[in-house]
Design a protein around this motif. Structure first.
Motif, mmCIF file in Angstrom:
data_model
loop_
_atom_site.group_PDB
_atom_site.id
_atom_site.type_symbol
_atom_site.label_atom_id
_atom_site.label_comp_id
_atom_site.label_asym_id
_atom_site.label_seq_id
_atom_site.Cartn_x
_atom_site.Cartn_y
_atom_site.Cartn_z
ATOM 1 N N THR A 50 0.821 -1.198 0.000
ATOM 2 C CA THR A 50 0.000 0.000 0.000
ATOM 3 C C THR A 50 0.863 1.260 0.000
ATOM 4 O O THR A 50 0.412 2.328 -0.349
ATOM 5 C CB THR A 50 -0.881 0.047 1.241
ATOM 6 N N LEU A 51 2.092 1.114 0.444
ATOM 7 C CA LEU A 51 2.936 2.291 0.608
ATOM 8 C C LEU A 51 4.044 2.339 -0.415
ATOM 9 O O LEU A 51 4.952 3.145 -0.321
ATOM 10 C CB LEU A 51 3.569 2.293 2.003
ATOM 11 N N ALA A 52 4.010 1.431 -1.351
ATOM 12 C CA ALA A 52 5.161 1.287 -2.233
ATOM 13 C C ALA A 52 5.083 2.256 -3.403
ATOM 14 O O ALA A 52 4.470 1.982 -4.411
ATOM 15 C CB ALA A 52 5.239 -0.134 -2.739
ATOM 16 N N TYR A 53 5.712 3.423 -3.229
ATOM 17 C CA TYR A 53 5.869 4.303 -4.362
ATOM 18 C C TYR A 53 6.928 3.685 -5.244
ATOM 19 O O TYR A 53 7.902 3.124 -4.763
ATOM 20 C CB TYR A 53 6.325 5.680 -3.911
ATOM 21 N N GLY A 54 6.786 3.808 -6.511
ATOM 22 C CA GLY A 54 7.815 3.231 -7.379
ATOM 23 C C GLY A 54 7.184 2.690 -8.618
ATOM 24 O O GLY A 54 6.029 2.268 -8.625
ATOM 25 N N GLY A 55 7.965 2.690 -9.675
ATOM 26 C CA GLY A 55 7.441 2.280 -10.965
ATOM 27 C C GLY A 55 7.259 0.779 -11.045
ATOM 28 O O GLY A 55 7.286 0.068 -10.052
ATOM 29 N N THR A 56 7.120 0.324 -12.255
ATOM 30 C CA THR A 56 6.861 -1.083 -12.495
ATOM 31 C C THR A 56 8.066 -1.931 -12.113
ATOM 32 O O THR A 56 9.206 -1.535 -12.330
ATOM 33 C CB THR A 56 6.636 -1.278 -14.019
ATOM 34 N N LYS A 57 7.767 -3.112 -11.594
ATOM 35 C CA LYS A 57 8.852 -4.047 -11.290
ATOM 36 C C LYS A 57 9.477 -4.488 -12.610
ATOM 37 O O LYS A 57 8.796 -4.745 -13.596
ATOM 38 C CB LYS A 57 8.269 -5.240 -10.551
ATOM 39 N N THR A 58 10.786 -4.546 -12.616
ATOM 40 C CA THR A 58 11.490 -4.988 -13.833
ATOM 41 C C THR A 58 12.398 -6.140 -13.445
ATOM 42 O O THR A 58 12.663 -6.380 -12.285
ATOM 43 C CB THR A 58 12.369 -3.865 -14.397
ATOM 44 N N THR A 59 12.869 -6.845 -14.431
ATOM 45 C CA THR A 59 13.905 -7.833 -14.154
ATOM 46 C C THR A 59 14.987 -7.643 -15.198
ATOM 47 O O THR A 59 14.872 -8.091 -16.332
ATOM 48 C CB THR A 59 13.339 -9.254 -14.217
ATOM 49 N N LYS A 60 16.011 -6.944 -14.810
ATOM 50 C CA LYS A 60 17.110 -6.669 -15.734
ATOM 51 C C LYS A 60 18.259 -7.620 -15.431
ATOM 52 O O LYS A 60 18.605 -7.823 -14.281
ATOM 53 C CB LYS A 60 17.630 -5.244 -15.529
ATOM 54 N N ASP A 61 18.843 -8.173 -16.469
ATOM 55 C CA ASP A 61 20.040 -8.988 -16.253
ATOM 56 C C ASP A 61 21.262 -8.102 -16.104
ATOM 57 O O ASP A 61 22.195 -8.439 -15.397
ATOM 58 C CB ASP A 61 20.239 -9.960 -17.416
#
Ligand code: NAD
Length: 478
Positions: A50-61
């Motif tokens: 509920t408090l998580a400001y931040g963009g989309t989760k990514t998975t970068k190698d």
């Protein structure tokens, strides 16, 4: 006062060892599955959605990193980054061309492609930030640059790491929080002491309630930094009495804070680990603080002894008290005593004490007492306890950490930054931590200026500290 100077040569406040095998890069892919498996758990625990400001989760190698400031600290981060296979160093920025040359040499030696170079003036870092091929930036510049660079970096959409302290004024503290929330870009305060082996072992003990219910903490930055220097290549180390334009390295900019500010200007190495142990911004918060300063005698005495009583600097009136003591009250009823002591002859110590209803740890003397376990009224040597509760992170990655700097903790703080940035997850030490810990500086100045009057901490989480869950340092991978 202005902190940038293209001619500066950084000071070795800490002696920072570099890796013995500069061409051997870590292959962190072996732990990628582990990271992926735990990522969702991590997100759930660490972010409290509920408090998580931040963009989309990514998975970068591969994380494409840029460094702003490649003085001593920035170069330490650089050499640690160059050990990793999951990072490329895309750009570097420094207004001192000698530092750029050194950084480029490190990069070439490690077999990386040449980075883009910035630093033609104080604000050239903004051109670096326009580069869309950069995912994350690490800011290791003098203190007065930290917030404005971090704010610009977050606005540019970069995952942002900032060296300690993060902010100098209350307005800057709010700028960090507000910009993080407005942009959704994450900010990590790169507090390496949170990853010290003894600190993580004690955190492990805290979480397992070995100390019982926590009541009191002591900590601080106690480090003899009187080595204001003369950049003449002749004066022996530790005997110089110059600073600013005539100084070298951190004496170019850090010493001046002692001249102009009476407050705790470097609180986070001490308070960061303590704040994590008592869950500040995650179920607890700093409420108010009183601060007191002694008179300032250390630098004047040092200059007279080493430069003579007729030296112009011997006539200066230093503003910063030699020992500054702040006492913080927390919402959960603990107290934290934070000390700043950098202008006196003394061996280094962060002065940690973690005390609960069942016993306590003191770093000085390396001793622990646990009622019911220790012989009554007798200290135990802390070593056996710290070995027993050695943190899973250290057990798992201790071998990677060797040689990374500051006893290995520099590996862990950078690893946390890189792994969090690859996933675009909230970092373990976030914008709220950066703001709350750094706020000690302006609040201590205000309290000292008003005869120790209590100063209220703003609630940087705007009430959400009640619901934010503690970061799970035991189960999470970084
Ligand atoms: P330093 O003086 O050696 O390096 C700072 C660098 O920033 C210099 O090379 C300087 O030229 C550059 N710089 C200044 N203004 C700039 C600008 N506008 N644009 C680009 N570059 C600019 O200092 P340092 O010892 O490397 O310290 C840097 C930061 O790291 C400080 O905040 C310090 O407190 C922190 N630090 C942290 C640790 C730790 O253990 N976490 C250790 C040392 C330093």
């Amino acid at each position: 006062f202005r902190e940038s100077n293209p001619k500066r040569i950084p000071l070795l406040i800490f002696k920072i060892p570099i890796f013995k095998q500069p061409n051997t890069r870590y292959d962190m892919s072996s732990r990628r599955d582990f990271v992926k498996k735990t990522a969702l758990v991590t997100a759930g625990i660490a972010l409290a959605p509920t408090l998580a400001y931040g963009g989309t989760k990514t998975t970068k190698d591969i994380l494409r990193v840029a460094l702003i400031g490649v003085g001593l600290r920035g170069t330490n981060h650089l050499t640690n980054l160059l050990q990793r296979k999951d990072v490329t160093v895309e750009a570097i920025c420094d207004i001192d061309s000698t530092r750029i040359t050194i950084a480029k040499e490190h990069i070439a030696k490690a077999g990386f492609k040449a980075p883009k170079v910035f630093g033609k003036d104080d604000y050239d870092y903004r051109n670096l930030l326009e580069d869309k091929n950069i995912d994350a930036v690490i800011i290791s510049t003098p203190w007065l640059w930290h917030t404005r660079m971090a704010v610009d970096a977050m606005k540019a959409g970069k995952y942002t790491g900032v060296e300690v302290s993060a902010a100098n004024t209350m307005e800057e503290c709010w700028d960090l929080v507000n910009t993080h929330e407005e942009t959704g870009s994450h900010l990590m305060i790169l507090e390496n002491v949170n990853y010290r082996r003894d600190i993580l072992a004690v955190l492990n003990m805290v979480r397992q309630e070995v100390f019982g219910e926590l009541i009191h903490f002591r900590c601080g930055y106690q480090h003899d930094l009187r080595f204001v220097k003369l950049n003449d290549g002749v004066t022996p180390y530790g005997k110089g009495v110059e600073f600013g334009e005539k100084g070298i390295s951190e004496s170019k900019w850090r010493t001046q804070h002692s001249l102009l500010r009476n407050g705790d200007v470097y609180p986070t190495h001490g308070v960061g680990p303590m704040a994590t142990m008592c869950n500040i911004n995650r179920g607890n918060r700093f409420m108010s603080m009183t601060s007191h300063a002694t008179k300032a005698v250390g630098l004047k005495k040092y200059i007279i002894e080493n430069g003579g009583k007729d030296h112009p600097n011997a006539k200066l009136n230093w503003k910063q008290g030699d020992v500054i003591t702040s006492t913080i009250d927390t919402a959960n009823g603990e107290t934290i005593i934070v000390t700043h002591d950098c202008n006196s002859p003394r061996p280094y110590s962060l002065g940690f004490r973690v005390q609960g209803s069942q016993g306590l740890w003191e770093v000085d003397g390396s001793r622990i007492y646990i009622e019911g376990k220790s012989e009554p009224h007798r200290w135990d040597d802390a070593k056996a306890w710290l070995d027993k509760y050695d943190h899973p992170l250290w057990k798992k990655y201790g071998e990677y950490a060797t040689g990374s700097g500051h006893g290995g903790m520099d590996f862990f703080v950078l690893n946390a930054f890189v792994e969090s940035a690859k996933e675009n997850l909230a970092p373990p030490l976030d914008a709220y931590d950066a703001a709350a810990w750094s706020a000690i500086t302006p609040l201590s100045e205000a309290s000292i200026a008003n005869n120790g009057e209590p100063q209220d901490f703003p609630d940087f989480t705007r009430g959400l500290w009640v619901r934010r869950k503690p970061y799970n340092w035991i189960k999470d991978t970084y």
